[in-house]
Design a protein around this motif. Structure first.
Motif, PDB file in Angstrom:
ATOM      1  N   SER A 210       0.869  -1.183   0.000  1.00 39.02           N
ATOM      2  CA  SER A 210       0.000   0.000   0.000  1.00 39.02           C
ATOM      3  C   SER A 210       0.900   1.226   0.000  1.00 39.02           C
ATOM      4  CB  SER A 210      -0.925   0.001   1.219  1.00 39.02           C
ATOM      5  OG  SER A 210      -0.185   0.088   2.411  1.00 39.02           O
ATOM      6  N   ARG A 211       0.541   2.213  -0.804  1.00 40.06           N
ATOM      7  CA  ARG A 211       1.422   3.374  -0.977  1.00 40.06           C
ATOM      8  C   ARG A 211       0.594   4.654  -0.967  1.00 40.06           C
ATOM      9  NH1 ARG A 211       3.134   6.423  -5.319  1.00 40.06           N
ATOM     10  NH2 ARG A 211       1.708   5.226  -6.627  1.00 40.06           N
ATOM     11  N   ALA A 212       1.091   5.662  -0.289  1.00 40.89           N
ATOM     12  CA  ALA A 212       0.449   6.980  -0.264  1.00 40.89           C
ATOM     13  C   ALA A 212       1.515   8.032  -0.547  1.00 40.89           C
ATOM     14  CB  ALA A 212      -0.205   7.239   1.089  1.00 40.89           C
ATOM     15  N   GLY A 213       1.180   9.008  -1.344  1.00 42.36           N
ATOM     16  CA  GLY A 213       2.145  10.037  -1.717  1.00 42.36           C
ATOM     17  C   GLY A 213       2.332  10.062  -3.219  1.00 42.36           C
ATOM     18  N   ASP A 214       2.655  11.242  -3.756  1.00 41.56           N
ATOM     19  CA  ASP A 214       2.778  11.398  -5.210  1.00 41.56           C
ATOM     20  C   ASP A 214       4.207  11.697  -5.664  1.00 41.56           C
ATOM     21  OD1 ASP A 214       3.002  13.876  -4.094  1.00 41.56           O
ATOM     22  OD2 ASP A 214       1.383  14.807  -5.252  1.00 41.56           O
ATOM     23  N   LYS A 215       5.172  11.508  -4.775  1.00 39.37           N
ATOM     24  CA  LYS A 215       6.559  11.818  -5.124  1.00 39.37           C
ATOM     25  C   LYS A 215       7.398  10.569  -5.338  1.00 39.37           C
ATOM     26  CE  LYS A 215       6.578  16.310  -2.817  1.00 39.37           C
ATOM     27  NZ  LYS A 215       7.238  17.194  -1.818  1.00 39.37           N
ATOM     28  N   HIS A 216       6.748   9.449  -5.584  1.00 34.31           N
ATOM     29  CA  HIS A 216       7.481   8.219  -5.851  1.00 34.31           C
ATOM     30  C   HIS A 216       7.576   7.996  -7.353  1.00 34.31           C
ATOM     31  CE1 HIS A 216       5.476   7.333  -1.803  1.00 34.31           C
ATOM     32  NE2 HIS A 216       6.752   7.544  -1.542  1.00 34.31           N
ATOM     33  N   SER A 217       8.702   7.462  -7.792  1.00 31.19           N
ATOM     34  CA  SER A 217       8.921   7.223  -9.219  1.00 31.19           C
ATOM     35  C   SER A 217       8.354   5.886  -9.669  1.00 31.19           C
ATOM     36  CB  SER A 217      10.420   7.274  -9.527  1.00 31.19           C
ATOM     37  OG  SER A 217      11.121   6.304  -8.756  1.00 31.19           O
ATOM     38  N   PHE A 218       7.781   5.119  -8.760  1.00 27.89           N
ATOM     39  CA  PHE A 218       7.280   3.785  -9.070  1.00 27.89           C
ATOM     40  C   PHE A 218       5.835   3.654  -8.605  1.00 27.89           C
ATOM     41  CE2 PHE A 218       9.493   3.947  -5.038  1.00 27.89           C
ATOM     42  CZ  PHE A 218       8.544   3.468  -4.143  1.00 27.89           C
ATOM     43  N   ALA A 219       5.158   2.668  -9.161  1.00 19.84           N
ATOM     44  CA  ALA A 219       3.781   2.376  -8.763  1.00 19.84           C
ATOM     45  C   ALA A 219       3.774   1.314  -7.672  1.00 19.84           C
ATOM     46  CB  ALA A 219       2.972   1.899  -9.967  1.00 19.84           C
ATOM     47  N   SER A 220       2.658   1.181  -7.002  1.00 21.67           N
ATOM     48  CA  SER A 220       2.552   0.227  -5.902  1.00 21.67           C
ATOM     49  C   SER A 220       2.781  -1.201  -6.375  1.00 21.67           C
ATOM     50  CB  SER A 220       1.174   0.332  -5.245  1.00 21.67           C
ATOM     51  OG  SER A 220       0.949   1.617  -4.730  1.00 21.67           O
ATOM     52  N   ASN A 221       2.178  -1.564  -7.508  1.00 17.99           N
ATOM     53  CA  ASN A 221       2.325  -2.933  -7.996  1.00 17.99           C
ATOM     54  C   ASN A 221       3.759  -3.226  -8.420  1.00 17.99           C
ATOM     55  OD1 ASN A 221       2.051  -1.173 -10.183  1.00 17.99           O
ATOM     56  ND2 ASN A 221       1.319  -2.798 -11.530  1.00 17.99           N
ATOM     57  N   GLU A 222       4.469  -2.220  -8.899  1.00 19.35           N
ATOM     58  CA  GLU A 222       5.861  -2.422  -9.280  1.00 19.35           C
ATOM     59  C   GLU A 222       6.735  -2.655  -8.049  1.00 19.35           C
ATOM     60  OE1 GLU A 222       6.026   0.344 -13.314  1.00 19.35           O
ATOM     61  OE2 GLU A 222       6.360   1.267 -11.358  1.00 19.35           O
ATOM     62  N   ALA A 223       6.486  -1.888  -6.985  1.00 23.98           N
ATOM     63  CA  ALA A 223       7.245  -2.077  -5.753  1.00 23.98           C
ATOM     64  C   ALA A 223       6.980  -3.451  -5.162  1.00 23.98           C
ATOM     65  CB  ALA A 223       6.890  -0.984  -4.744  1.00 23.98           C
ATOM     66  N   ALA A 224       5.703  -3.858  -5.134  1.00 24.37           N
ATOM     67  CA  ALA A 224       5.351  -5.162  -4.582  1.00 24.37           C
ATOM     68  C   ALA A 224       5.937  -6.289  -5.420  1.00 24.37           C
ATOM     69  CB  ALA A 224       3.831  -5.293  -4.492  1.00 24.37           C
ATOM     70  N   ARG A 225       5.896  -6.135  -6.726  1.00 24.47           N
ATOM     71  CA  ARG A 225       6.418  -7.168  -7.618  1.00 24.47           C
ATOM     72  C   ARG A 225       7.914  -7.394  -7.414  1.00 24.47           C
ATOM     73  NH1 ARG A 225       6.585  -4.742 -13.097  1.00 24.47           N
ATOM     74  NH2 ARG A 225       8.507  -3.900 -12.177  1.00 24.47           N
ATOM     75  N   ASP A 226       8.692  -6.323  -7.428  1.00 27.88           N
ATOM     76  CA  ASP A 226      10.145  -6.475  -7.330  1.00 27.88           C
ATOM     77  C   ASP A 226      10.584  -6.855  -5.922  1.00 27.88           C
ATOM     78  OD1 ASP A 226      10.003  -5.717  -9.922  1.00 27.88           O
ATOM     79  OD2 ASP A 226      11.387  -4.033  -9.787  1.00 27.88           O
ATOM     80  N   PHE A 227       9.955  -6.251  -4.911  1.00 24.82           N
ATOM     81  CA  PHE A 227      10.297  -6.622  -3.540  1.00 24.82           C
ATOM     82  C   PHE A 227       9.885  -8.068  -3.267  1.00 24.82           C
ATOM     83  CE2 PHE A 227       9.356  -6.783   1.060  1.00 24.82           C
ATOM     84  CZ  PHE A 227      10.601  -6.401   1.544  1.00 24.82           C
TER      85      PHE A 227
END
Length: 489
Positions: A210-227
């Protein structure tokens, strides 16, 4: 933490002697527990943690979460908190994590982080928690199956091919309900055998981000996928979207990042309701509303629009020295409330308790309550929003009438009312005309199914009903006045 963190074996293939030694060595140590709570009730949840567990909770920058430290011998107590939805044990918390500017660099950092985290204590707590759940399952007669998601609730995102890291980015995850503890009848050796068997089985997992904030260069699904891929490679666990053993949580809010392991499989807000209606109130939200009233011994508390009875059910379980009356004008709502109360009563009897619940159920007209004037101490209810139940147009007539009737039955000077509604404009207009009967206290703003709603806290004035201009005017006259006011706007 009070014990050193050790690298975890990927498959947790530990023999019985080593597992027993680990449990003895790690029998009592300190961990940080995270909990999701209804937004707006973070302070209420923190107060409950302090009262029942003796721990000081801190509120996350991201709304709807609190964190507190406990020793592992208090883990069973955590599951009996009434104001929390989901529980997880924290692996690592970063208060000011620096995310790289480019997507590739940021995701690469998350992948490298997976093998560097101190997993040992969190996974040991996960094992302890599984042991608790199995004991509760045996007390329930061995029924430990996972319920299907209810219609309208978020379901996990479909998985990828078998062998790939499984990810989901939904914030609402189906969890397994808790059940009250009772005395365990033997079975200690059986429990040991189950734990040993679990230690030899390859674990299945998924990652929820789950992600909140608009200053990240990645999407939530991308972070979950790679992590998730890095976690899979490190532990050699199997990926499974629905029949997972371990759920790894990746919570990101601006520069705050928390990695945890889930301790609940279904939200605890479903713990007491078995018969649901079209707008069933979450048990955790009902509990938070009741805490705002601070019920006292012998208080008479009513819910004049009880729906499925979530508020009186929570109340009669937690505040057994008060008396609750649940009412509604809909016969199906009254029937659901009776069924939910009977379910709790049967659960108490199965646990060996012969005492009844201090609650009664009535079918009535909200604007003509069959109760004496000044006979009620507290009123708590979920008012119609005008969406699924009722309409915004009807609320303009309903709200003034019900506020006046509530003022009639509520004790002058000491009576309280806690009312939830999303129709804020209509409610505030109605309460502004009730200055002689009600005094409005600070409002708690909450999120109810994605709707921004208010929990309005009112204090009954000392004016005797029948002596103020507000209660002299008839409801019909007041409704006509409201209609004229709307036409002018």
């Amino acid at each position: 933490m009070s014990t050193p963190n050790e690298s975890c074996d990927g498959n947790l293939n530990t023999d019985a002697n080593t597992l027993a030694n680990d449990r003895e060595r790690l029998s009592v140590f300190t961990v940080t527990i995270g909990a999701t709570v209804p937004t707006g009730f973070e302070h209420t949840a923190a107060e409950e943690v302090g009262e029942k567990i003796g721990a000081e909770a801190r509120i996350s920058k991201d709304r709807g979460r609190i964190y507190f430290e406990i020793s592992t011998d208090k883990l069973p107590m955590v599951h009996h908190l009434k104001s929390v939805d989901n529980l997880f044990v924290i692996v690592k918390e970063f208060e000011n994590y620096h995310f790289k500017d480019t997507k590739e660099e940021a995701l690469s950092d998350l992948m490298q982080l997976a093998s560097q985290l101190p997993w040992a204590d969190a996974l040991e707590v996960w094992r302890m928690n599984n042991s608790l759940k199995k004991r509760r399952g045996r007390r329930r007669g061995g029924n430990n199956t996972k319920p299907k998601p209810s219609k309208g609730e978020d379901a996990p995102v479909p998985a990828m091919d078998e062998g790939d890291a499984v990810v989901t980015t939904t914030e609402k995850v189906q969890r397994e309900p808790d059940a009250p503890q009772g005395k365990e009848e033997g079975g200690s050796s059986h429990e040991e055998e189950e734990l040993e068997d679990d230690a030899t089985k390859p674990l299945k997992f998924r990652v929820t981000c789950s992600r909140a904030g608009d200053k990240h260069s990645f999407a939530s699904n991308e972070a979950a996928r790679d992590f998730g891929g890095a976690v899979q490679e490190f532990f050699q666990w199997k990926a499974d979207m629905t029949k997972f053993d371990v759920e790894v949580l990746l919570n990101i809010a601006n520069n705050e990042m928390v990695i945890g392991v889930a301790l609940t499989e279904e939200s605890l807000h479903r713990r007491n309701i078995t018969h649901f209606g079209p707008t069933t109130l979450r048990s955790t939200l009902a509990y938070g509303m009741l805490r705002l009233c601070q019920p006292q011994v012998s208080d008479v508390i009513i819910d004049p629009m009880c729906g499925t009875g979530a508020i009186p059910v929570e109340g009669c379980i937690e505040w057994q020295h008060s008396f609750f009356v649940a009412g509604d004008n809909n016969d199906m709502a009254v029937s659901r409330t009776v069924n939910n109360i009977n379910h709790i009563q049967k659960r108490k009897q199965d646990g060996g308790s012969a005492s009844g619940l201090p609650v009664d159920t009535v079918q009535w007209d909200l604007c003509h309550l069959p109760m004496r004037t000044s006979s009620v101490d507290i009123i708590v209810t979920d008012m119609p929003f005008g969406k699924r139940i009722g309409s915004r147009k009807k609320n303009w007539d309903l709200y003034p009438s019900c506020l006046r009737e509530m003022a009639r039955v509520c004790r002058p000077g000491t009576g309280k009312a806690v009312l939830l509604t999303q129709d804020k404009k209509c409610f505030q207009k109605a309460i502004s005309r009730m200055g002689g009967l009600w005094r409005k206290l600070p409002t708690v703003w909450v999120n109810v199914g994605g709707l921004h709603a208010g929990v309005f806290v009112l204090k009954r004035t000392s004016s005797v009903y029948g002596t103020t201009p507000e209660d002299v005017r008839s409801p019909q006259e007041d409704g006509e006045a409201q209609s004229k006011s709307r036409e002018k706007q």
